[in-house]
Scaffold this motif. Structure first.
Motif, PDB file in Angstrom:
ATOM      1  N   ARG A  20       0.835  -1.196   0.000  1.00  0.00           N
ATOM      2  CA  ARG A  20       0.000   0.000   0.000  1.00  0.00           C
ATOM      3  C   ARG A  20       0.876   1.255   0.000  1.00  0.00           C
ATOM      4  O   ARG A  20       0.630   2.201  -0.762  1.00  0.00           O
ATOM      5  CB  ARG A  20      -0.923   0.004   1.206  1.00  0.00           C
ATOM      6  N   ALA A  21       1.913   1.275   0.818  1.00  0.00           N
ATOM      7  CA  ALA A  21       2.814   2.440   0.882  1.00  0.00           C
ATOM      8  C   ALA A  21       3.522   2.637  -0.454  1.00  0.00           C
ATOM      9  O   ALA A  21       3.621   3.762  -0.964  1.00  0.00           O
ATOM     10  CB  ALA A  21       3.820   2.272   2.017  1.00  0.00           C
ATOM     11  N   TYR A  22       4.029   1.548  -1.027  1.00  0.00           N
ATOM     12  CA  TYR A  22       4.712   1.606  -2.320  1.00  0.00           C
ATOM     13  C   TYR A  22       3.770   2.138  -3.401  1.00  0.00           C
ATOM     14  O   TYR A  22       4.083   3.089  -4.120  1.00  0.00           O
ATOM     15  CB  TYR A  22       5.217   0.208  -2.703  1.00  0.00           C
ATOM     16  N   TYR A  23       2.605   1.509  -3.525  1.00  0.00           N
ATOM     17  CA  TYR A  23       1.703   1.874  -4.611  1.00  0.00           C
ATOM     18  C   TYR A  23       1.199   3.300  -4.454  1.00  0.00           C
ATOM     19  O   TYR A  23       1.085   4.039  -5.430  1.00  0.00           O
ATOM     20  CB  TYR A  23       0.537   0.881  -4.712  1.00  0.00           C
ATOM     21  N   THR A  24       0.913   3.700  -3.228  1.00  0.00           N
ATOM     22  CA  THR A  24       0.473   5.070  -2.984  1.00  0.00           C
ATOM     23  C   THR A  24       1.533   6.060  -3.439  1.00  0.00           C
ATOM     24  O   THR A  24       1.230   7.048  -4.125  1.00  0.00           O
ATOM     25  CB  THR A  24       0.150   5.285  -1.488  1.00  0.00           C
ATOM     26  N   GLU A  25       2.792   5.793  -3.088  1.00  0.00           N
ATOM     27  CA  GLU A  25       3.867   6.720  -3.454  1.00  0.00           C
ATOM     28  C   GLU A  25       4.058   6.827  -4.963  1.00  0.00           C
ATOM     29  O   GLU A  25       4.103   7.920  -5.511  1.00  0.00           O
ATOM     30  CB  GLU A  25       5.183   6.304  -2.799  1.00  0.00           C
ATOM     31  N   VAL A  26       4.162   5.686  -5.655  1.00  0.00           N
ATOM     32  CA  VAL A  26       4.421   5.767  -7.100  1.00  0.00           C
ATOM     33  C   VAL A  26       3.201   6.269  -7.868  1.00  0.00           C
ATOM     34  O   VAL A  26       3.344   6.968  -8.869  1.00  0.00           O
ATOM     35  CB  VAL A  26       4.971   4.444  -7.694  1.00  0.00           C
ATOM     36  N   GLY A  36      -1.452  16.858 -11.883  1.00  0.00           N
ATOM     37  CA  GLY A  36      -1.484  17.844 -10.816  1.00  0.00           C
ATOM     38  C   GLY A  36      -2.362  17.480  -9.630  1.00  0.00           C
ATOM     39  O   GLY A  36      -2.855  18.356  -8.926  1.00  0.00           O
ATOM     40  N   ARG A  37      -2.555  16.186  -9.417  1.00  0.00           N
ATOM     41  CA  ARG A  37      -3.401  15.735  -8.304  1.00  0.00           C
ATOM     42  C   ARG A  37      -2.850  14.427  -7.742  1.00  0.00           C
ATOM     43  O   ARG A  37      -2.026  13.772  -8.355  1.00  0.00           O
ATOM     44  CB  ARG A  37      -4.834  15.516  -8.775  1.00  0.00           C
ATOM     45  N   ARG A  38      -3.314  14.084  -6.570  1.00  0.00           N
ATOM     46  CA  ARG A  38      -2.976  12.789  -5.980  1.00  0.00           C
ATOM     47  C   ARG A  38      -3.929  11.722  -6.522  1.00  0.00           C
ATOM     48  O   ARG A  38      -4.954  12.034  -7.136  1.00  0.00           O
ATOM     49  CB  ARG A  38      -3.060  12.846  -4.459  1.00  0.00           C
ATOM     50  N   THR A  39      -3.600  10.475  -6.271  1.00  0.00           N
ATOM     51  CA  THR A  39      -4.437   9.360  -6.706  1.00  0.00           C
ATOM     52  C   THR A  39      -5.791   9.422  -6.022  1.00  0.00           C
ATOM     53  O   THR A  39      -5.881   9.641  -4.814  1.00  0.00           O
ATOM     54  CB  THR A  39      -3.765   8.023  -6.347  1.00  0.00           C
ATOM     55  N   ASP A  40      -6.844   9.221  -6.797  1.00  0.00           N
ATOM     56  CA  ASP A  40      -8.185   9.132  -6.253  1.00  0.00           C
ATOM     57  C   ASP A  40      -8.241   7.915  -5.311  1.00  0.00           C
ATOM     58  O   ASP A  40      -7.809   6.828  -5.692  1.00  0.00           O
ATOM     59  CB  ASP A  40      -9.174   8.959  -7.402  1.00  0.00           C
ATOM     60  N   PRO A  41      -8.748   8.066  -4.085  1.00  0.00           N
ATOM     61  CA  PRO A  41      -8.764   6.950  -3.133  1.00  0.00           C
ATOM     62  C   PRO A  41      -9.465   5.693  -3.655  1.00  0.00           C
ATOM     63  O   PRO A  41      -8.989   4.582  -3.406  1.00  0.00           O
ATOM     64  CB  PRO A  41      -9.502   7.522  -1.915  1.00  0.00           C
ATOM     65  N   ASP A  42     -10.566   5.856  -4.379  1.00  0.00           N
ATOM     66  CA  ASP A  42     -11.256   4.681  -4.927  1.00  0.00           C
ATOM     67  C   ASP A  42     -10.393   3.970  -5.961  1.00  0.00           C
ATOM     68  O   ASP A  42     -10.344   2.734  -6.007  1.00  0.00           O
ATOM     69  CB  ASP A  42     -12.593   5.075  -5.555  1.00  0.00           C
ATOM     70  N   GLU A  43      -9.718   4.747  -6.787  1.00  0.00           N
ATOM     71  CA  GLU A  43      -8.824   4.155  -7.786  1.00  0.00           C
ATOM     72  C   GLU A  43      -7.679   3.419  -7.106  1.00  0.00           C
ATOM     73  O   GLU A  43      -7.297   2.321  -7.513  1.00  0.00           O
ATOM     74  CB  GLU A  43      -8.272   5.235  -8.711  1.00  0.00           C
ATOM     75  N   ALA A  49      -6.246  -3.842  -4.988  1.00  0.00           N
ATOM     76  CA  ALA A  49      -6.983  -5.105  -4.987  1.00  0.00           C
ATOM     77  C   ALA A  49      -6.715  -5.930  -6.244  1.00  0.00           C
ATOM     78  O   ALA A  49      -6.677  -7.163  -6.182  1.00  0.00           O
ATOM     79  CB  ALA A  49      -8.479  -4.837  -4.854  1.00  0.00           C
ATOM     80  N   GLU A  50      -6.507  -5.256  -7.380  1.00  0.00           N
ATOM     81  CA  GLU A  50      -6.270  -5.965  -8.641  1.00  0.00           C
ATOM     82  C   GLU A  50      -4.868  -6.547  -8.736  1.00  0.00           C
ATOM     83  O   GLU A  50      -4.609  -7.389  -9.592  1.00  0.00           O
ATOM     84  CB  GLU A  50      -6.518  -5.030  -9.829  1.00  0.00           C
ATOM     85  N   GLN A  51      -3.945  -6.086  -7.894  1.00  0.00           N
ATOM     86  CA  GLN A  51      -2.559  -6.550  -7.959  1.00  0.00           C
ATOM     87  C   GLN A  51      -2.113  -7.076  -6.591  1.00  0.00           C
ATOM     88  O   GLN A  51      -1.251  -6.486  -5.946  1.00  0.00           O
ATOM     89  CB  GLN A  51      -1.658  -5.411  -8.411  1.00  0.00           C
ATOM     90  N   PRO A  52      -2.682  -8.198  -6.134  1.00  0.00           N
ATOM     91  CA  PRO A  52      -2.388  -8.673  -4.787  1.00  0.00           C
ATOM     92  C   PRO A  52      -0.969  -9.223  -4.607  1.00  0.00           C
ATOM     93  O   PRO A  52      -0.482  -9.305  -3.487  1.00  0.00           O
ATOM     94  CB  PRO A  52      -3.435  -9.758  -4.559  1.00  0.00           C
ATOM     95  N   GLY A  53      -0.312  -9.606  -5.692  1.00  0.00           N
ATOM     96  CA  GLY A  53       1.055 -10.107  -5.575  1.00  0.00           C
ATOM     97  C   GLY A  53       1.177 -11.610  -5.635  1.00  0.00           C
ATOM     98  O   GLY A  53       2.221 -12.163  -5.276  1.00  0.00           O
ATOM     99  N   THR A  54       0.160 -12.288  -6.111  1.00  0.00           N
ATOM    100  CA  THR A  54       0.202 -13.750  -6.164  1.00  0.00           C
ATOM    101  C   THR A  54       1.387 -14.271  -6.975  1.00  0.00           C
ATOM    102  O   THR A  54       1.895 -15.355  -6.700  1.00  0.00           O
ATOM    103  CB  THR A  54      -1.103 -14.323  -6.750  1.00  0.00           C
ATOM    104  N   GLU A  55       1.856 -13.484  -7.947  1.00  0.00           N
ATOM    105  CA  GLU A  55       2.997 -13.907  -8.771  1.00  0.00           C
ATOM    106  C   GLU A  55       4.309 -13.892  -7.983  1.00  0.00           C
ATOM    107  O   GLU A  55       5.331 -14.394  -8.453  1.00  0.00           O
ATOM    108  CB  GLU A  55       3.119 -13.026 -10.018  1.00  0.00           C
ATOM    109  N   LEU A  56       4.272 -13.332  -6.778  1.00  0.00           N
ATOM    110  CA  LEU A  56       5.472 -13.258  -5.942  1.00  0.00           C
ATOM    111  C   LEU A  56       5.480 -14.355  -4.875  1.00  0.00           C
ATOM    112  O   LEU A  56       6.158 -14.238  -3.864  1.00  0.00           O
ATOM    113  CB  LEU A  56       5.573 -11.873  -5.295  1.00  0.00           C
ATOM    114  N   ALA A  57       4.735 -15.412  -5.131  1.00  0.00           N
ATOM    115  CA  ALA A  57       4.680 -16.540  -4.200  1.00  0.00           C
ATOM    116  C   ALA A  57       5.429 -17.736  -4.778  1.00  0.00           C
ATOM    117  O   ALA A  57       5.450 -17.924  -6.002  1.00  0.00           O
ATOM    118  CB  ALA A  57       3.233 -16.922  -3.933  1.00  0.00           C
ATOM    119  N   PRO A  58       6.046 -18.538  -3.922  1.00  0.00           N
ATOM    120  CA  PRO A  58       6.679 -19.771  -4.389  1.00  0.00           C
ATOM    121  C   PRO A  58       5.628 -20.653  -5.076  1.00  0.00           C
ATOM    122  O   PRO A  58       4.439 -20.559  -4.759  1.00  0.00           O
ATOM    123  CB  PRO A  58       7.179 -20.418  -3.097  1.00  0.00           C
ATOM    124  N   PRO A  59       5.981 -21.456  -6.039  1.00  0.00           N
ATOM    125  CA  PRO A  59       7.357 -21.827  -6.384  1.00  0.00           C
ATOM    126  C   PRO A  59       7.987 -20.987  -7.493  1.00  0.00           C
ATOM    127  O   PRO A  59       9.150 -21.149  -7.802  1.00  0.00           O
ATOM    128  CB  PRO A  59       7.201 -23.276  -6.864  1.00  0.00           C
TER     129      PRO A  59
END
Length: 163
Positions: A20-26, A36-43, A49-59
């Motif tokens: 969350r911290a990473y995605y918010t910053e970038v 000229g604006r920050r990310t919309d909170p809903d977006e 939610a669409e990028q949970p990180g499942t590809e970063l799990a073993p194996p």
């Protein structure tokens, strides 16, 4: 204070907070630069939610968490693209821990994780406005290369042979 880096489940509370911290910053950085604006909170919530990180799990993947003085400070992940190529993802350190040597330690641990997955080469993409990231990768031996994906936000692609 010392750095430690260890594998972490992509869906742990620590990993979720760092993602969350990473995605918010970038995301905020991109929107501030281009609109000229920050990310919309809903977006933001939708994208997280669409990028949970499942590809970063073993194996075929691994998420790593860096801790500074025992406190979660950052992440890096790797995933196999094929039998010999891994992709570096989600490299991030919280602002107060930057400049303390953790980025090189974290990326080095990610490279070790990629080797353990069988990779002989590691690639990554980044944006032009992330100048600090591009400088880090160049300093760590990554060379700019041809695009390997069609990510609409990617503007620079890097590769490094893992020996």
């Amino acid at each position: 204070m010392t750095w430690t880096v260890a594998p972490e489940p992509y869906d742990s509370p620590v990993a979720a907070a760092l993602w969350r911290a990473y995605y918010t910053e970038v995301s905020d950085r991109w929107y501030l630069l281009h609109e000229g604006r920050r990310t919309d909170p809903d977006e933001l919530e939708r994208e997280i939610a669409e990028q949970p990180g499942t590809e970063l799990a073993p194996p075929r993947g691994q998420l790593l968490v860096a801790r500074y003085g025992g406190e979660p400070a950052g992440t890096a992940g790797v995933r196999l693209l094929d039998g010999t190529t891994a992709e570096l993802k989600r490299v991030f350190l919280h602002e107060p821990t930057r400049g303390k040597g953790g980025a090189a330690i974290l990326v080095g641990a990610a490279e070790d994780a990629a080797r353990a997955l069988g990779a002989r080469r590691i690639v990554l993409d980044t944006r032009g406005d992330l100048v600090e990231a591009r400088a880090l990768y160049a300093r760590l031996g990554y060379a700019e290369t041809e695009p390997y994906n069609d990510d609409p936000y990617a503007e620079h692609w890097f590769a490094k042979h893992l020996t």
